[in-house]
Design an enzyme around this catalytic site. Structure first.
Site, PDB file in Angstrom:
ATOM      1  N   HIS A  51       8.720  -4.705  -5.330  1.00  7.52           N
ATOM      2  CA  HIS A  51       9.117  -5.963  -5.961  1.00  7.52           C
ATOM      3  C   HIS A  51      10.620  -6.180  -5.808  1.00  7.52           C
ATOM      4  O   HIS A  51      11.418  -5.260  -5.978  1.00  7.52           O
ATOM      5  CB  HIS A  51       8.733  -5.943  -7.442  1.00  7.52           C
ATOM      6  CG  HIS A  51       8.696  -7.299  -8.073  1.00  7.52           C
ATOM      7  ND1 HIS A  51       9.839  -7.983  -8.412  1.00  7.52           N
ATOM      8  CD2 HIS A  51       7.655  -8.107  -8.400  1.00  7.52           C
ATOM      9  CE1 HIS A  51       9.498  -9.149  -8.943  1.00  7.52           C
ATOM     10  NE2 HIS A  51       8.185  -9.254  -8.955  1.00  7.52           N
ATOM     11  N   GLY A  54       0.781  -1.233   0.000  1.00  5.28           N
ATOM     12  CA  GLY A  54       0.000   0.000   0.000  1.00  5.28           C
ATOM     13  C   GLY A  54       0.810   1.277   0.000  1.00  5.28           C
ATOM     14  O   GLY A  54       0.314   2.328   0.417  1.00  5.28           O
ATOM     15  N   ASP A 112       8.276   7.368  -3.536  1.00  8.57           N
ATOM     16  CA  ASP A 112       7.532   6.105  -3.528  1.00  8.57           C
ATOM     17  C   ASP A 112       8.395   5.071  -4.240  1.00  8.57           C
ATOM     18  O   ASP A 112       8.642   5.182  -5.444  1.00  8.57           O
ATOM     19  CB  ASP A 112       6.198   6.272  -4.250  1.00  8.57           C
ATOM     20  CG  ASP A 112       5.409   4.974  -4.279  1.00  8.57           C
ATOM     21  OD1 ASP A 112       5.503   4.196  -3.313  1.00  8.57           O
ATOM     22  OD2 ASP A 112       4.715   4.723  -5.283  1.00  8.57           O
ATOM     23  N   THR A 113       8.881   4.071  -3.514  1.00 12.75           N
ATOM     24  CA  THR A 113       9.842   3.135  -4.077  1.00 12.75           C
ATOM     25  C   THR A 113       9.204   1.773  -4.321  1.00 12.75           C
ATOM     26  O   THR A 113       8.224   1.413  -3.676  1.00 12.75           O
ATOM     27  CB  THR A 113      11.066   2.977  -3.149  1.00 12.75           C
ATOM     28  OG1 THR A 113      10.641   2.402  -1.914  1.00 12.75           O
ATOM     29  CG2 THR A 113      11.712   4.325  -2.884  1.00 12.75           C
ATOM     30  N   LYS A 133      -3.587  -1.593   6.136  1.00  8.92           N
ATOM     31  CA  LYS A 133      -4.737  -2.492   5.932  1.00  8.92           C
ATOM     32  C   LYS A 133      -5.213  -3.090   7.256  1.00  8.92           C
ATOM     33  O   LYS A 133      -5.662  -4.233   7.324  1.00  8.92           O
ATOM     34  CB  LYS A 133      -4.374  -3.590   4.923  1.00  8.92           C
ATOM     35  CG  LYS A 133      -3.865  -3.037   3.594  1.00  8.92           C
ATOM     36  CD  LYS A 133      -3.609  -4.109   2.557  1.00  8.92           C
ATOM     37  CE  LYS A 133      -3.040  -3.497   1.293  1.00  8.92           C
ATOM     38  NZ  LYS A 133      -2.799  -4.491   0.231  1.00  8.92           N
ATOM     39  N   LYS A 136      44.394 -20.238 -31.935  1.00  8.33           N
ATOM     40  CA  LYS A 136      45.210 -19.223 -31.245  1.00  8.33           C
ATOM     41  C   LYS A 136      46.614 -19.729 -30.957  1.00  8.33           C
ATOM     42  O   LYS A 136      47.614 -19.081 -31.296  1.00  8.33           O
ATOM     43  CB  LYS A 136      44.531 -18.813 -29.927  1.00  8.33           C
ATOM     44  CG  LYS A 136      43.130 -18.265 -30.064  1.00  8.33           C
ATOM     45  CD  LYS A 136      42.545 -17.863 -28.732  1.00  8.33           C
ATOM     46  CE  LYS A 136      42.413 -19.056 -27.785  1.00  8.33           C
ATOM     47  NZ  LYS A 136      41.514 -20.111 -28.283  1.00  8.33           N
ATOM     48  N   SER A 137      46.700 -20.880 -30.281  1.00  7.33           N
ATOM     49  CA  SER A 137      48.012 -21.398 -29.877  1.00  7.33           C
ATOM     50  C   SER A 137      48.853 -21.787 -31.084  1.00  7.33           C
ATOM     51  O   SER A 137      50.075 -21.570 -31.108  1.00  7.33           O
ATOM     52  CB  SER A 137      47.841 -22.598 -28.945  1.00  7.33           C
ATOM     53  OG  SER A 137      47.219 -22.210 -27.736  1.00  7.33           O
ATOM     54  N   SER A 144      40.094 -16.049 -23.057  1.00  5.69           N
ATOM     55  CA  SER A 144      39.758 -14.752 -22.431  1.00  5.69           C
ATOM     56  C   SER A 144      38.427 -14.223 -22.963  1.00  5.69           C
ATOM     57  O   SER A 144      38.389 -13.252 -23.704  1.00  5.69           O
ATOM     58  CB  SER A 144      40.877 -13.729 -22.643  1.00  5.69           C
ATOM     59  OG  SER A 144      41.314 -13.675 -23.976  1.00  5.69           O
ATOM     60  N   SER A 157      37.740 -21.718 -28.241  1.00  6.26           N
ATOM     61  CA  SER A 157      38.538 -22.937 -28.185  1.00  6.26           C
ATOM     62  C   SER A 157      38.527 -23.579 -29.569  1.00  6.26           C
ATOM     63  O   SER A 157      37.477 -23.725 -30.198  1.00  6.26           O
ATOM     64  CB  SER A 157      37.930 -23.904 -27.160  1.00  6.26           C
ATOM     65  OG  SER A 157      38.647 -25.121 -27.147  1.00  6.26           O
TER      66      SER A 157
END
Length: 630
Positions: A112, A34, A108-109, A164, A471-472, A539, A467
Site C-alpha cells: 500500500h 501476492g 515481506d514489505t 498469478k 504581542k506588538s 511564529s 494574531s
C-alpha cells in the site's frame, strides 16, 4: 526410532549451518500482488513449518482466508490483526528459512502506498529484491515506486516475479509484454541481474519446482535462482570506517573507542585518522568480546586502542588515513519523505548519520522525481512517499561518504525534533564545496565587549502568540520602558519585516518557516552587537522557535508566550484579518485554517486576555532585572 544426533554429528550439522552463505531479500510490489502468499508458499514447500503452525494456518484460513477451501499462505506472514482484517500487509514481517544450499532472511514489505516508508525500511538491509507483478494488472505506479526505491538503496539484484500467471491462462505473450515494459522503464536503474519468472504463488508454479503449465519458460525457478545468485558483499572491500559508539574507559590504564565497523578491514598497526580533527595515529590493538585480535572487518563490534592520545567521542568516525571520508556541513542527497506532514525547506530537523546526530535543514529542493515517468519536477516541498534531490546544511560539520561509495556512512535518517519521529531517509550523493572559500573572520571586538560597553547582557525577547494576542503592543511598551532605563534595544516586528527583508515571502507553511529562519539569523547579528532584541512574530511552529533558540547561547533567548484566547484575539481584529479568513478570503491564517503550536516551556507566559498590556510589560522588565540582564 531414536533420531537423536551423536555429539559429533550435531557438531558437524552446526558447522555446516554456520558455513552456509546468507541471502537477505525482500518482496515488494503493489497491493494484492501476492507478496505474503509467495513467502508462505516458500515456507510451506520447503517443509519448514511445524505441525502446530500448519494447524493454526488451516484454522486461520477458514476464518480469515481469501482462497476458499485452500490454505491461505499469506496468513503465515500477515500477523497483525489489522492486516488480516484488511487483507493487506502493513508492517514489515521478517522470516528466516534455510535449504541445503543457503540461509535466507526475507522481509515481506507492504504494497500500500501509505506504507511505502515501511518498504524502504525492509529494503535498507537487503541484497536482492523480489518485485511482484500481478499478471492481470501489469506494471502499476507502486511497482515503479518500489523499483526506484530499490535502486536508490543500492540493491543490484532483482527478480521480477510475474505472479498469478494461472489467472491469465499461463500466457507467454502476457508474460513477455510485462517483462518488456519493466525492462524499458528500469533500464537506467543499474541492476546487475534482472531475472523474470512466471509463477503462481498460490499453487506453487515455478516457486520451487518447474511448472508443467509453462513449457515455454526455460529460466530458473524462484528458489533455484535464490540459491544460486552471487551477491558480492562489498562492505569489507570498502575503505575502513568505524563510527564511534562510545569511549570505553573502564580504568585509568585503558582508553578505547568502541563501535561496529561500518566498512572495510582494520589491522593492528594500520594508520587511521579521526575524521573531525584530521589527527592521524595508528591502531595499537583491536579488542573484541573474544579478546584481542590482529584484524577485524565490516559488521564486527570492536574496541580500538590507538597509539596516541587523540580527541574523539561518540559521533566521530575513525577512518583509514589514506582514504578519508568527506567532512562538511553541506551535502546533496536523494531523500525519501516518510511523514504525513510535508518537508519544509528551512525547517530545523535532526539528521542521524552513523552515530552522529546533528541539527540540519534542507536549503534547497532541486527537484522531485515523478515515479511514473521518472521526470524531474520542480517542487517547493516533498509530501508523504515522494522522492526528491535536495541540499542539506548541518549546524556542525559531519563525516560522511557518498552512498555509492560507502552505503553505511552515506545513508541517514531525518528526525522531527519535536515529536522525535523518523520523517525521512536519505542517501548522500556528494558533499557541497560551494562554501569552502568562506571562513569565519576573526573579530577584535566581541559581543561581550560590545555588551559591556552598554552595561547589559544581550538577549532576544521572542514574543509569540496568535494574531491579535497583543504581542506588538506589549513589545512596544517593553522597549519604551527599557529605553527609559538607558538600555540599548532594537525591535523586529512581523509586519514591518515583511515590508523589506521578507517581502518576497507569502504565508504558506514553507514561507512561514523561511520567514522565521531569516528573522532568527538577523536577531543573532543584533545579539552580537550587544543589543536587547525584541522580536514580535506569530511564529506558529515550535520547530522554528527551537531553531531560533539554538542559534544563540545560554540565556540569550527568552520565549514569551502571549497567551490570549482565540475568541479574545478575534474580537479585537483591528485589521479585519479574522473576518476575511472566516470568509475564505485569506488562506493559511493561523488559528483558523493553519495551526498554532503552543510553547511547551516558555520562560514567560503573559495572560493576554485578562491583564493590561502595561502590567504585562512590567512582568517582562521585572524578569530581565531579576536575572541580571542589566
Amino acid at each position: 526410532m531414536d533420531q537423536t544426533l551423536s555429539p559429533g554429528a550435531a557438531a558437524d550439522y552446526i558447522a555446516a549451518q554456520e558455513n552456509k552463505s546468507l541471502l537477505r531479500f525482500l518482496t515488494c510490489g503493489s497491493v494484492d500482488d501476492g507478496k505474503s502468499t509467495l513467502i508462505g508458499r516458500l515456507l510451506y514447500d520447503t517443509k519448514l513449518l511445524f505441525e502446530d503452525q500448519l494447524a493454526t494456518l488451516e484454522n486461520d484460513s477458514r476464518k480469515h482466508g481469501t482462497t476458499g477451501a485452500d490454505l491461505d499462505f499469506a496468513l503465515l506472514v500477515d500477523g497483525l490483526a489489522a492486516e488480516r482484517e484488511q487483507g493487506i500487509t502493513i508492517d514489515v514481517a521478517y522470516r528466516f528459512f534455510a535449504t541445503d544450499t543457503r540461509k535466507f532472511i526475507v522481509a515481506d514489505t507492504p504494497g500500500h502506498e501509505q506504507y511505502t516508508r515501511n518498504m524502504a525500511t525492509g529494503a535498507s538491509n537487503s541484497d536482492l529484491a523480489v518485485i511482484l507483478v500481478d499478471a492481470r494488472k501489469g506494471i502499476l505506479t507502486q511497482t515503479r515506486r518500489h523499483s526506484y526505491i530499490v535502486s536508490l538503496l543500492g540493491i543490484r539484484h532483482v527478480v521480477l516475479a510475474i505472479n498469478k500467471i494461472d489467472l491469465v491462462d499461463f500466457s507467454q505473450s502476457v508474460f513477455e509484454e510485462i517483462v518488456a515494459a519493466y525492462r524499458s522503464f528500469a533500464h537506467d536503474f543499474g541492476f546487475e541481474t534482472l531475472v523474470a519468472i512466471p509463477l503462481s504463488a498460490r499453487f506453487g508454479d515455478n516457486v520451487i519446482e518447474r511448472s508443467p503449465h509453462t513449457p515455454w519458460y526455460h529460466g530458473p525457478v524462484l528458489l533455484e535462482h535464490l540459491e544460486a545468485v552471487e551477491v558480492v558483499r562489498a562492505a569489507a572491500s570498502r575503505p575502513f570506517r568505524l563510527p564511534v559508539q562510545w569511549v570505553n574507559r573502564p580504568n585509568l590504564d585503558f582508553r578505547g573507542f568502541s563501535g561496529t565497523i561500518a566498512s572495510g578491514v582494520v589491522r593492528t598497526g594500520d594508520p587511521v585518522v579521526v575524521a573531525s580533527s584530521g589527527v592521524t595515529t595508528r591502531v595499537k590493538s583491536i579488542v573484541t568480546g573474544d579478546g584481542e585480535r590482529p584484524e577485524a572487518e565490516a559488521g564486527e563490534a570492536v574496541t580500538l586502542t590507538l597509539a596516541d592520545e587523540v580527541d574523539a567521542s561518540r559521533g566521530d568516525v575513525i577512518a583509514a588515513a589514506a582514504a578519508r571520508p568527506d567532512f562538511s556541513d553541506q551535502f546533496a542527497a536523494h531523500l525519501i519523505w516518510m511523514h504525513e506532514e510535508p518537508l519544509l525547506p528551512g525547517r530545523s530537523y535532526l539528521v542521524k548519520i552513523g552515530t552522529r546526530t546533528v541539527g540540519a535543514s534542507v536549503t534547497e529542493i532541486k527537484h522531485k522525481v515523478d515515479v511514473n515517468s521518472f521526470q524531474r519536477l520542480a517542487a517547493k516541498t516533498l509530501a508523504l512517499n515522494e522522492v526528491g534531490v535536495v541540499n542539506f546544511a548541518t549546524l556542525a560539520p559531519v563525516a560522511f561518504d557518498p552512498f555509492a561509495a560507502v552505503p553505511q556512512t552515506g545513508s541517514f535518517i531525518v528526525i522531527d525534533r519535536i515529536s522525535n519521529l523518523t520523517v525521512g531517509a536519505g542517501m548522500i550523493d556528494f558533499g557541497l564545496r560551494r562554501a569552502t572559500n568562506v571562513h569565519w573572520q576573526a573579530l577584535e571586538v566581541t559581543r561581550q565587549s560590545r555588551a559591556a560597553m552598554k552595561g547589559q547582557q544581550p538577549v532576544v525577547l521572542w514574543f509569540t502568540g496568535l494574531s491579535g494576542a497583543g504581542k506588538s503592543t506589549i513589545a512596544n511598551i517593553v522597549e519604551k520602558k527599557l529605553h527609559q532605563l538607558g538600555r540599548h534595544t532594537t525591535m523586529l516586528d512581523g509586519d514591518n519585516v515583511r515590508h523589506g527583508l521578507n517581502k518576497d515571502l507569502g504565508f504558506t507553511s514553507s514561507d512561514r518557516v523561511e520567514n522565521i529562519r531569516r528573522v532568527a539569523e538577523v536577531s543573532r547579528l543584533f545579539v552580537d552587537a550587544g543589543l536587547i532584541v525584541l522580536v514580535s512574530f506569530i511564529s506558529p511552529f515550535r520547530a522554528e522557535r527551537a531553531m531560533a533558540r539554538e542559534l544563540l547561547g545560554p540565556g540569550e533567548f527568552v520565549e514569551i508566550f502571549v497567551d490570549t484566547p482565540l475568541a479574545v484575539a478575534e474580537s479585537r481584529d483591528a485589521k479585519g484579518l479574522y473576518k476575511r479568513a472566516r470568509a475564505g478570503e485569506i488562506r493559511n491564517f493561523t488559528g483558523i485554517d493553519s495551526p498554532y503550536e503552543r510553547p511547551e516551556a516558555p520562560e514567560i507566559v503573559l495572560e493576554g486576555g485578562t491583564t493590561s498590556p502595561e502590567a504585562l510589560a512590567d512582568e517582562v522588565v521585572e524578569y530581565l532585572q531579576s536575572r541580571g540582564y542589566f
